[in-house]
Write an enzyme that holds these catalytic residues in place. Structure first.
Site, PDB file in Angstrom:
ATOM      1  N   THR A 276      -9.605   7.291  -8.679  1.00 57.42           N
ATOM      2  CA  THR A 276     -10.310   8.250  -9.529  1.00 57.42           C
ATOM      3  C   THR A 276     -10.839   9.457  -8.763  1.00 57.42           C
ATOM      4  O   THR A 276     -11.192   9.340  -7.574  1.00 57.42           O
ATOM      5  CB  THR A 276     -11.496   7.541 -10.231  1.00 57.42           C
ATOM      6  OG1 THR A 276     -12.372   8.521 -10.777  1.00 57.42           O
ATOM      7  CG2 THR A 276     -12.308   6.667  -9.268  1.00 57.42           C
TER       8      THR A 276
ATOM      9  N   GLU B  65     -13.640  10.517  -9.135  1.00 61.77           N
ATOM     10  CA  GLU B  65     -15.042  10.224  -8.810  1.00 61.77           C
ATOM     11  C   GLU B  65     -15.204   9.932  -7.317  1.00 61.77           C
ATOM     12  O   GLU B  65     -16.307  10.009  -6.782  1.00 61.77           O
ATOM     13  CB  GLU B  65     -15.559   9.035  -9.625  1.00 61.77           C
ATOM     14  CG  GLU B  65     -15.762   9.330 -11.105  1.00 61.77           C
ATOM     15  CD  GLU B  65     -16.946  10.247 -11.394  1.00 61.77           C
ATOM     16  OE1 GLU B  65     -18.008  10.069 -10.787  1.00 61.77           O
ATOM     17  OE2 GLU B  65     -16.784  11.153 -12.235  1.00 61.77           O
TER      18      GLU B  65
ATOM     19  N   TYR C 259     -19.875   2.852  -9.294  1.00 63.08           N
ATOM     20  CA  TYR C 259     -18.481   2.860  -9.759  1.00 63.08           C
ATOM     21  C   TYR C 259     -17.581   3.496  -8.702  1.00 63.08           C
ATOM     22  O   TYR C 259     -16.557   2.925  -8.310  1.00 63.08           O
ATOM     23  CB  TYR C 259     -18.393   3.643 -11.080  1.00 63.08           C
ATOM     24  CG  TYR C 259     -16.986   4.012 -11.503  1.00 63.08           C
ATOM     25  CD1 TYR C 259     -16.126   3.063 -12.047  1.00 63.08           C
ATOM     26  CD2 TYR C 259     -16.517   5.321 -11.365  1.00 63.08           C
ATOM     27  CE1 TYR C 259     -14.833   3.403 -12.442  1.00 63.08           C
ATOM     28  CE2 TYR C 259     -15.238   5.671 -11.762  1.00 63.08           C
ATOM     29  CZ  TYR C 259     -14.393   4.707 -12.296  1.00 63.08           C
ATOM     30  OH  TYR C 259     -13.116   5.053 -12.674  1.00 63.08           O
TER      31      TYR C 259
ATOM     32  N   LYS D 132     -14.636   1.853  -6.441  1.00 64.38           N
ATOM     33  CA  LYS D 132     -13.259   2.374  -6.485  1.00 64.38           C
ATOM     34  C   LYS D 132     -12.790   2.836  -5.101  1.00 64.38           C
ATOM     35  O   LYS D 132     -11.604   2.858  -4.824  1.00 64.38           O
ATOM     36  CB  LYS D 132     -13.178   3.531  -7.487  1.00 64.38           C
ATOM     37  CG  LYS D 132     -13.179   3.074  -8.951  1.00 64.38           C
ATOM     38  CD  LYS D 132     -11.809   2.529  -9.357  1.00 64.38           C
ATOM     39  CE  LYS D 132     -11.725   2.250 -10.840  1.00 64.38           C
ATOM     40  NZ  LYS D 132     -10.381   1.801 -11.261  1.00 64.38           N
TER      41      LYS D 132
HETATM   42  P1  NDP Z   1     -11.168   1.882 -20.353  1.00 62.19           P
HETATM   43  O1  NDP Z   1     -12.608   1.684 -20.093  1.00 62.19           O
HETATM   44  O2  NDP Z   1     -10.730   2.466 -21.641  1.00 62.19           O
HETATM   45  O3  NDP Z   1     -10.397   0.497 -20.156  1.00 62.19           O
HETATM   46  C1  NDP Z   1     -10.771  -0.426 -19.169  1.00 62.19           C
HETATM   47  C2  NDP Z   1      -9.945  -1.683 -19.340  1.00 62.19           C
HETATM   48  O4  NDP Z   1     -10.336  -2.637 -18.340  1.00 62.19           O
HETATM   49  C3  NDP Z   1     -10.144  -2.381 -20.701  1.00 62.19           C
HETATM   50  O5  NDP Z   1      -8.912  -2.916 -21.105  1.00 62.19           O
HETATM   51  C4  NDP Z   1     -11.121  -3.486 -20.353  1.00 62.19           C
HETATM   52  O6  NDP Z   1     -11.054  -4.587 -21.237  1.00 62.19           O
HETATM   53  C5  NDP Z   1     -10.594  -3.881 -18.980  1.00 62.19           C
HETATM   54  N1  NDP Z   1     -11.555  -4.654 -18.199  1.00 62.19           N
HETATM   55  C6  NDP Z   1     -12.845  -4.351 -17.918  1.00 62.19           C
HETATM   56  N2  NDP Z   1     -13.404  -5.326 -17.182  1.00 62.19           N
HETATM   57  C7  NDP Z   1     -12.450  -6.273 -16.995  1.00 62.19           C
HETATM   58  C8  NDP Z   1     -12.423  -7.525 -16.342  1.00 62.19           C
HETATM   59  N3  NDP Z   1     -13.494  -8.018 -15.724  1.00 62.19           N
HETATM   60  N4  NDP Z   1     -11.263  -8.223 -16.351  1.00 62.19           N
HETATM   61  C9  NDP Z   1     -10.169  -7.756 -17.000  1.00 62.19           C
HETATM   62  N5  NDP Z   1     -10.149  -6.587 -17.654  1.00 62.19           N
HETATM   63  C10 NDP Z   1     -11.274  -5.850 -17.648  1.00 62.19           C
HETATM   64  O7  NDP Z   1     -10.612   2.790 -19.126  1.00 62.19           O
HETATM   65  P2  NDP Z   1      -9.424   3.862 -19.117  1.00 62.19           P
HETATM   66  O8  NDP Z   1      -8.268   3.331 -19.841  1.00 62.19           O
HETATM   67  O9  NDP Z   1      -9.986   5.189 -19.469  1.00 62.19           O
HETATM   68  O10 NDP Z   1      -9.107   3.933 -17.559  1.00 62.19           O
HETATM   69  C11 NDP Z   1      -8.138   3.066 -16.959  1.00 62.19           C
HETATM   70  C12 NDP Z   1      -8.421   2.949 -15.467  1.00 62.19           C
HETATM   71  O11 NDP Z   1      -8.359   4.245 -14.866  1.00 62.19           O
HETATM   72  C13 NDP Z   1      -9.794   2.404 -15.127  1.00 62.19           C
HETATM   73  O12 NDP Z   1      -9.654   1.631 -13.957  1.00 62.19           O
HETATM   74  C14 NDP Z   1     -10.624   3.636 -14.845  1.00 62.19           C
HETATM   75  O13 NDP Z   1     -11.688   3.352 -13.974  1.00 62.19           O
HETATM   76  C15 NDP Z   1      -9.574   4.531 -14.196  1.00 62.19           C
HETATM   77  N6  NDP Z   1      -9.774   5.956 -14.341  1.00 62.19           N
HETATM   78  C16 NDP Z   1      -9.947   6.508 -15.588  1.00 62.19           C
HETATM   79  C17 NDP Z   1     -10.097   7.856 -15.736  1.00 62.19           C
HETATM   80  C18 NDP Z   1     -10.246   8.472 -17.088  1.00 62.19           C
HETATM   81  O14 NDP Z   1     -10.603   9.666 -17.146  1.00 62.19           O
HETATM   82  N7  NDP Z   1      -9.965   7.769 -18.170  1.00 62.19           N
HETATM   83  C19 NDP Z   1     -10.086   8.761 -14.560  1.00 62.19           C
HETATM   84  C20 NDP Z   1      -9.780   8.089 -13.318  1.00 62.19           C
HETATM   85  C21 NDP Z   1      -9.647   6.741 -13.225  1.00 62.19           C
HETATM   86  P3  NDP Z   1     -11.924  -4.639 -22.608  1.00 62.19           P
HETATM   87  O15 NDP Z   1     -11.139  -3.809 -23.606  1.00 62.19           O
HETATM   88  O16 NDP Z   1     -11.967  -6.075 -22.921  1.00 62.19           O
HETATM   89  O17 NDP Z   1     -13.266  -4.027 -22.293  1.00 62.19           O
HETATM   90  P1  GDP Z   2     -17.290  10.673 -15.807  1.00 62.92           P
HETATM   91  O1  GDP Z   2     -16.832  11.978 -15.256  1.00 62.92           O
HETATM   92  O2  GDP Z   2     -16.367   9.546 -15.471  1.00 62.92           O
HETATM   93  O3  GDP Z   2     -18.700  10.347 -15.485  1.00 62.92           O
HETATM   94  O4  GDP Z   2     -17.106  10.815 -17.413  1.00 62.92           O
HETATM   95  P2  GDP Z   2     -18.181  10.948 -18.596  1.00 62.92           P
HETATM   96  O5  GDP Z   2     -17.420  11.417 -19.778  1.00 62.92           O
HETATM   97  O6  GDP Z   2     -18.978   9.705 -18.729  1.00 62.92           O
HETATM   98  O7  GDP Z   2     -19.169  12.105 -18.103  1.00 62.92           O
HETATM   99  C1  GDP Z   2     -18.689  13.409 -17.817  1.00 62.92           C
HETATM  100  C2  GDP Z   2     -19.890  14.317 -17.531  1.00 62.92           C
HETATM  101  O8  GDP Z   2     -20.612  14.508 -18.752  1.00 62.92           O
HETATM  102  C3  GDP Z   2     -20.883  13.756 -16.514  1.00 62.92           C
HETATM  103  O9  GDP Z   2     -21.259  14.778 -15.628  1.00 62.92           O
HETATM  104  C4  GDP Z   2     -22.073  13.344 -17.368  1.00 62.92           C
HETATM  105  O10 GDP Z   2     -23.340  13.422 -16.701  1.00 62.92           O
HETATM  106  C5  GDP Z   2     -21.992  14.389 -18.464  1.00 62.92           C
HETATM  107  N1  GDP Z   2     -22.713  13.996 -19.695  1.00 62.92           N
HETATM  108  C6  GDP Z   2     -23.650  14.719 -20.337  1.00 62.92           C
HETATM  109  N2  GDP Z   2     -24.123  14.052 -21.382  1.00 62.92           N
HETATM  110  C7  GDP Z   2     -23.470  12.857 -21.429  1.00 62.92           C
HETATM  111  C8  GDP Z   2     -23.549  11.745 -22.311  1.00 62.92           C
HETATM  112  O11 GDP Z   2     -24.319  11.691 -23.262  1.00 62.92           O
HETATM  113  N3  GDP Z   2     -22.702  10.709 -22.059  1.00 62.92           N
HETATM  114  C9  GDP Z   2     -21.819  10.743 -20.996  1.00 62.92           C
HETATM  115  N4  GDP Z   2     -20.998   9.708 -20.806  1.00 62.92           N
HETATM  116  N5  GDP Z   2     -21.751  11.773 -20.130  1.00 62.92           N
HETATM  117  C10 GDP Z   2     -22.571  12.823 -20.355  1.00 62.92           C
END
Ligand code: NDP
Ligand code: GDP
Length: 374
Positions: free
Chosen positions: A156, A158, A180, A184
């Site tokens: 990520t 992050e 987080y 990662k």
């Molecule tokens: P989501 O939060 O939408 O999905 C996370 C998935 O992980 C869900 O299927 C969840 O299951 C599963 N999960 C959580 N905890 C466990 C566990 N203990 N055992 C098995 N499965 C688990 O994330 P995204 O699809 O948005 O992201 C996918 C990956 O990419 C993640 O690793 C995220 O950190 C990373 N990432 C995402 C970004 C983004 O902008 N979306 C950017 C960079 C990296 P359940 O549905 O049951 O909760």
């Molecule tokens: P992130 O980049 O993985 O932390 O994705 P988020 O969508 O959770 O947050 C993106 C940015 O939006 C971060 O800088 C947060 O601090 C900002 N932010 C502002 N208000 C909110 C809120 O109500 N919820 C979340 N999730 N983020 C917020």
């Protein structure tokens, strides 16, 4: 979704196959299959002819809303999508699933993926996001598949955290700013370590934020698109947010899952940034989202007292609530996707404006249908 989907899937053991025969099978295993990216990746791989296996967690309520439309009962003919119960905190089940499925590609998308929540659940986040990655890599080794499986790790942006250099690229030093991101970071390095120690084909995709109508509702873009839709439909008065000056490089998840796949189709394993190369404030996302419904937001006040008003009606539509501030913030993310473009031909297709419009329109349509699946 019926109980039968989780029944054991009988797969012929393939240990006697040559490497070419093994890899030609095109069998993918996705952790985090029920998440935003897991659902788009499943659609993408099924279209490419893969057999797809996903790991899901047992839940007392259904957590399969994002993949419901793809799933067919395993009793039907020609089923190519299978689900297995498991958890990233349970090594035994990971070993069992890997040795049973014998995948050609593993996509590790499972994570406690919310930055703010990671401050509240730091130990659990480390267990799933850091050690979970190690458990999965080790399950591949234990199953004797080190040289047969290609591994994708959901790293990520992050990891970059505090700004050291912009735009951020593969060589930019990391400075994680949350439990987080620190978890990662372990995941990132253990993937590099398994590649260097055991010759495993393992890659980190360093993905900048990517969104969609399937994004979790507590991430800022989806929280905004839902609220704008609900305000438009007369179901909500006001949206409460934290730091609206944070800047993010937001792309569409559908474009990014293609990049994940491309990383596993190269001659040698490498790490890649996927990003749009543009950055926008949360404030801009709010303004653009309201504009989709024909409303203009004007800002008044400062800091925690700042408010966003509807320019026509004067109604307050946005307020700041400090409970959404983070103990340490990532102020600016802006990625440089040049390497992915030059080596893999990857480029995002969906623009920022198209992304915002798609999310708000989908939430209005979902609201009209009372759709609660995503
Ligand atoms: P989501 O939060 O939408 O999905 C996370 C998935 O992980 C869900 O299927 C969840 O299951 C599963 N999960 C959580 N905890 C466990 C566990 N203990 N055992 C098995 N499965 C688990 O994330 P995204 O699809 O948005 O992201 C996918 C990956 O990419 C993640 O690793 C995220 O950190 C990373 N990432 C995402 C970004 C983004 O902008 N979306 C950017 C960079 C990296 P359940 O549905 O049951 O909760
Ligand atoms: P992130 O980049 O993985 O932390 O994705 P988020 O969508 O959770 O947050 C993106 C940015 O939006 C971060 O800088 C947060 O601090 C900002 N932010 C502002 N208000 C909110 C809120 O109500 N919820 C979340 N999730 N983020 C917020």
């Amino acid at each position: 979704m019926s109980e039968s989907v989780y029944a054991d899937v009988k797969i012929a053991r393939s240990s006697t196959m040559s490497l070419e025969e093994y890899r030609a099978r095109k069998v993918a295993l996705i952790t985090g299959v029920t998440g935003q990216d897991g659902s788009y990746l499943t659609e993408f791989l099924l279209k490419k002819g893969y057999e797809v296996h996903g790991i899901i967690r047992r839940s007392s309520s259904f957590n399969t809303g994002r993949i419901e439309h793809i799933y067919k009962d395993s009793h039907e003919q020609g089923v190519k999508f299978f689900l297995h119960h498991g958890d990233m905190t349970d090594s035994t089940c990971l070993v069992h699933i890997i040795s049973q499925v014998q995948p050609t590609e593993v996509y590790n998308l499972a994570a406690q993926s919310h930055v703010k929540v990671s401050f509240d659940m730091s130990e659990y986040t480390g267990d799933v996001d850091a050690l979970g990655t190690l458990r999965l890599l080790d399950a591949i080794r234990t199953s004797g598949l080190t040289d047969r499986v290609r591994f994708y790790q959901a790293s990520t942006s992050e990891l970059y955290g505090k700004v050291v250099e912009t735009p951020q690229k593969e060589t930019t030093p990391f400075y994680p700013r949350s439990p987080y991101a620190v978890a990662k970071l372990y995941g990132y390095w253990i993937v590099v370590n398994y590649r260097e120690s055991y010759g495993m084909y393992a890659c980190n995709g360093i993905l900048f934020n990517h969104e969609s109508p399937r994004r979790g509702r507590t991430f800022v873009t989806r929280k905004i698109s839902r609220a704008v839709a609900d305000i438009h439909l007369g179901r909500q008065e006001c949206l409460y947010l934290g730091n609206i000056d944070a800047k993010r490089d937001w792309g569409h998840a559908r474009d990014y899952v293609e990049g994940m796949w491309l990383m596993l189709q190269q001659d040698k394993p490498e790490d890649f940034v996927l990003a749009t190369g543009e950055t926008h404030t949360v404030r801009s996302f709010i303004e653009k989202s309201f504009a989709v419904t024909g409303r203009k937001i004007v800002w008044e006040g400062e800091g925690v007292n700042e408010i966003g008003k509807d320019a026509d009606t004067g109604k307050i539509r946005v307020r700041i609530d400090p409970k959404y501030f983070r103990p340490a913030e990532v102020e600016l993310l802006l990625g440089d996707p040049t390497k992915a473009h030059e080596k893999m031909g990857w480029k995002r297709k969906v623009t920022y404006d198209e992304l915002v419009t798609e999310m708000v329109v989908a939430d209005i349509e979902g609201g009209l249908k009372n759709d609660t699946t995503n």
